[in-house]
Write a protein that holds these residues in place. Structure first.
Motif, PDB file in Angstrom:
ATOM      1  N   GLY A   6       0.811  -1.214   0.000  1.00 20.96           N
ATOM      2  CA  GLY A   6       0.000   0.000   0.000  1.00 20.96           C
ATOM      3  C   GLY A   6       0.841   1.260   0.000  1.00 20.96           C
ATOM      4  O   GLY A   6       0.476   2.263  -0.628  1.00 20.96           O
ATOM      5  N   ASN A   7       1.996   1.209   0.673  1.00 22.34           N
ATOM      6  CA  ASN A   7       2.861   2.387   0.727  1.00 22.34           C
ATOM      7  C   ASN A   7       3.561   2.653  -0.600  1.00 22.34           C
ATOM      8  O   ASN A   7       4.073   3.754  -0.821  1.00 22.34           O
ATOM      9  N   ALA A   8       3.628   1.635  -1.460  1.00 21.31           N
ATOM     10  CA  ALA A   8       4.275   1.811  -2.765  1.00 21.31           C
ATOM     11  C   ALA A   8       3.294   2.348  -3.806  1.00 21.31           C
ATOM     12  O   ALA A   8       3.692   2.762  -4.884  1.00 21.31           O
ATOM     13  N   MET A   9       1.991   2.347  -3.455  1.00 18.30           N
ATOM     14  CA  MET A   9       0.979   2.832  -4.423  1.00 18.30           C
ATOM     15  C   MET A   9       0.863   4.346  -4.290  1.00 18.30           C
ATOM     16  O   MET A   9      -0.166   4.882  -3.899  1.00 18.30           O
ATOM     17  N   VAL A  10       1.966   5.032  -4.609  1.00 19.45           N
ATOM     18  CA  VAL A  10       2.073   6.447  -4.284  1.00 19.45           C
ATOM     19  C   VAL A  10       1.168   7.324  -5.149  1.00 19.45           C
ATOM     20  O   VAL A  10       0.468   8.183  -4.660  1.00 19.45           O
ATOM     21  N   ASP A  11       1.203   7.110  -6.464  1.00 17.06           N
ATOM     22  CA  ASP A  11       0.350   7.932  -7.332  1.00 17.06           C
ATOM     23  C   ASP A  11      -0.126   7.125  -8.533  1.00 17.06           C
ATOM     24  O   ASP A  11       0.305   5.993  -8.753  1.00 17.06           O
ATOM     25  N   ASP A  12      -1.004   7.753  -9.313  1.00 16.62           N
ATOM     26  CA  ASP A  12      -1.639   7.046 -10.435  1.00 16.62           C
ATOM     27  C   ASP A  12      -0.630   6.613 -11.491  1.00 16.62           C
ATOM     28  O   ASP A  12      -0.741   5.536 -12.075  1.00 16.62           O
ATOM     29  N   GLU A  13       0.379   7.483 -11.722  1.00 13.68           N
ATOM     30  CA  GLU A  13       1.393   7.166 -12.738  1.00 13.68           C
ATOM     31  C   GLU A  13       2.165   5.902 -12.365  1.00 13.68           C
ATOM     32  O   GLU A  13       2.417   5.028 -13.182  1.00 13.68           O
TER      33      GLU A  13
ATOM     34  N   ALA B 107       1.250  -1.748 -13.505  1.00  9.41           N
ATOM     35  CA  ALA B 107       0.395  -2.602 -14.347  1.00  9.41           C
ATOM     36  C   ALA B 107       1.100  -2.926 -15.664  1.00  9.41           C
ATOM     37  O   ALA B 107       1.077  -4.084 -16.114  1.00  9.41           O
ATOM     38  N   GLN B 108       1.778  -1.934 -16.260  1.00 12.26           N
ATOM     39  CA  GLN B 108       2.513  -2.186 -17.511  1.00 12.26           C
ATOM     40  C   GLN B 108       3.580  -3.257 -17.308  1.00 12.26           C
ATOM     41  O   GLN B 108       3.734  -4.163 -18.124  1.00 12.26           O
ATOM     42  N   ASP B 109       4.307  -3.159 -16.200  1.00  8.48           N
ATOM     43  CA  ASP B 109       5.379  -4.130 -15.925  1.00  8.48           C
ATOM     44  C   ASP B 109       4.818  -5.542 -15.788  1.00  8.48           C
ATOM     45  O   ASP B 109       5.389  -6.499 -16.308  1.00  8.48           O
TER      46      ASP B 109
ATOM     47  N   GLN C  64      -8.005  -3.808  -4.748  1.00  9.67           N
ATOM     48  CA  GLN C  64      -7.941  -4.897  -5.736  1.00  9.67           C
ATOM     49  C   GLN C  64      -8.655  -4.514  -7.035  1.00  9.67           C
ATOM     50  O   GLN C  64      -8.163  -4.756  -8.136  1.00  9.67           O
ATOM     51  N   ARG C  65      -9.832  -3.882  -6.902  1.00 17.12           N
ATOM     52  CA  ARG C  65     -10.600  -3.469  -8.099  1.00 17.12           C
ATOM     53  C   ARG C  65      -9.785  -2.506  -8.954  1.00 17.12           C
ATOM     54  O   ARG C  65      -9.797  -2.566 -10.172  1.00 17.12           O
ATOM     55  N   GLU C  66      -9.093  -1.570  -8.290  1.00 16.71           N
ATOM     56  CA  GLU C  66      -8.315  -0.579  -9.030  1.00 16.71           C
ATOM     57  C   GLU C  66      -7.176  -1.254  -9.805  1.00 16.71           C
ATOM     58  O   GLU C  66      -6.944  -0.962 -10.980  1.00 16.71           O
ATOM     59  N   LEU C  67      -6.482  -2.189  -9.143  1.00 15.00           N
ATOM     60  CA  LEU C  67      -5.357  -2.871  -9.812  1.00 15.00           C
ATOM     61  C   LEU C  67      -5.852  -3.732 -10.971  1.00 15.00           C
ATOM     62  O   LEU C  67      -5.252  -3.753 -12.046  1.00 15.00           O
ATOM     63  N   VAL C  68      -6.963  -4.428 -10.750  1.00 19.01           N
ATOM     64  CA  VAL C  68      -7.547  -5.253 -11.818  1.00 19.01           C
ATOM     65  C   VAL C  68      -7.909  -4.365 -13.014  1.00 19.01           C
ATOM     66  O   VAL C  68      -7.606  -4.685 -14.168  1.00 19.01           O
TER      67      VAL C  68
END
Ligand code: ADP
Ligand code: X2W
Length: 320
Positions: free
Chosen positions: A49-56, A62-64, A122-126
């Protein structure tokens, strides 16, 4: 469409193209031994959660993951969301308390943990992964008995302390995850487990996401466990210095464990569990660096901290 003006000297344009193309080709070729080595292998990636800093950064993550998938690896995502859970509890006027690095989870907080992890993070990552095609499928550890747990008690100063509905994983059923991987999907898993006790009124447990990712990596026989967090890796003398330990064996890590603090405890315990149970390497890397997963898997440098079994053999260029 990009064209070359016929009035340009053709030689100059051609030479420029070659100059810009060559470094790109070199980068692709650098990845070749790593592509060969990792193809067909399972990689469990824990996104903290701490690594999900911003949308970019989330979009780059997700690209990786999609890149790994298309390169022939079998990525599995286990995600956290500690700060997001704390923010929601706060909005509801509930306080967050941690003991021995774990959230004290009342039945009321358990509902929030499950709602935020499975319904929000989870929904956001999916959604981000599926911008690249019909790849990601979200689930929690409850689904198809993927993760079963019993109540975990924290150990504080030799005392056994009740921290509520925090779970200790007792069994992993990899069937659903393997089926998704075999079907060419990317499982995205929230760290909520079902209770081993059928008589348990609440039925679910809050499991630390590092612990869940490590247990799943071991059960899947994954080649790599990769933990993305908000520091460069394991600091040798945290918080006094930012010297990162780049590589350590399971035995060396075991010696360090009693001196580790807060968030690093479940991470490094998880890494130790993984490499002691068949995972070839467990890595803690900086999730705040864009494309850190690709750098770690496909380049000769490697970043962050890598834990290897005591009998580890080095890979190309000495990196695992
Ligand atoms: N030896 C150490 N090296 C690096 N970070 C450490 C160390 N000991 C404790 N930490 C802390 O652990 C934190 C990472 O854990 P945590 O906050 O749980 O992250 P995540 O949400 O990614 O799981 C770091 O931000 C740092 O404050
Ligand atoms: C028991 C326990 O502490 N569970 C964690 C689960 C989420 C998690 O681990 O998220 P991070 O990876 O972002 O820290 C919690 O409630 O915060």
């Amino acid at each position: 469409m990009t064209t070359t003006d016929s009035t340009d000297a053709p030689d100059t344009a051609g030479t420029t193209r070659k100059h810009t193309a060559l470094p790109k080709a070199r980068i692709l070729i650098e990845a070749l031994p790593w592509l060969t080595r990792h193809r067909g292998k399972t990689v469990v990636i824990k996104f903290g959660g701490n690594a999900m800093v911003d949308d970019e950064l989330k979009a780059a993550f997700a690209q990786d993951v999609v890149f790994l998938h298309h390169a022939g690896l079998r990525p599995v995502v286990v995600h956290g969301g500690g700060p997001q859970i704390s923010a929601q509890l706060d909005r509801m006027g509930l306080t967050s308390e941690f003991k021995a690095g774990l959230r004290v989870t009342t039945p009321e907080a358990m509902d929030v943990v499950r709602m935020v992890l499975a319904g929000q993070v989870q929904r956001e990552l999916v959604g981000l992964l599926n911008e690249h095609g019909p790849l990601a499928v979200g689930m929690t550890g409850e689904d198809a008995h993927t993760m079963t747990a019993t109540k975990h008690y924290a150990e504080i100063g030799g005392e056994r302390v009740d921290i509520g509905r925090v779970g200790e994983i007792t069994a992993i059923d990899t069937g659903a995850v393997q089926a998704l991987l075999d079907d060419g999907r990317i499982p995205v898993i929230s760290s909520v487990a079902r209770s081993a006790d059928d008589a348990d009124a609440h039925g679910v447990f809050n499991v630390n996401a590092d612990t869940a990712a490590a247990a799943l990596a071991a059960a899947l026989g994954a080649e790599t466990l990769m933990v993305l967090t908000d520091v460069e890796g394991l600091y040798e003398d945290w918080p006094h210095s930012d010297e990162v330990i780049s590589r350590l064996t399971a035995s060396e890590l075991e010696e360090l464990l009693p001196d580790l603090a807060s968030g690093m405890v479940p991470k490094m315990q998880g890494c130790l569990h993984a490499v002691r149970n068949g995972v070839t390497t467990a890595r803690v890397i900086d999730g705040r660096v864009q494309h850190s997963i690709l750098l770690e898997i496909f380049t000769d440098e490697g970043i962050g901290t890598m834990v290897v079994p005591d009998e580890a053999v080095s890979g190309p260029e000495g990196k695992q």
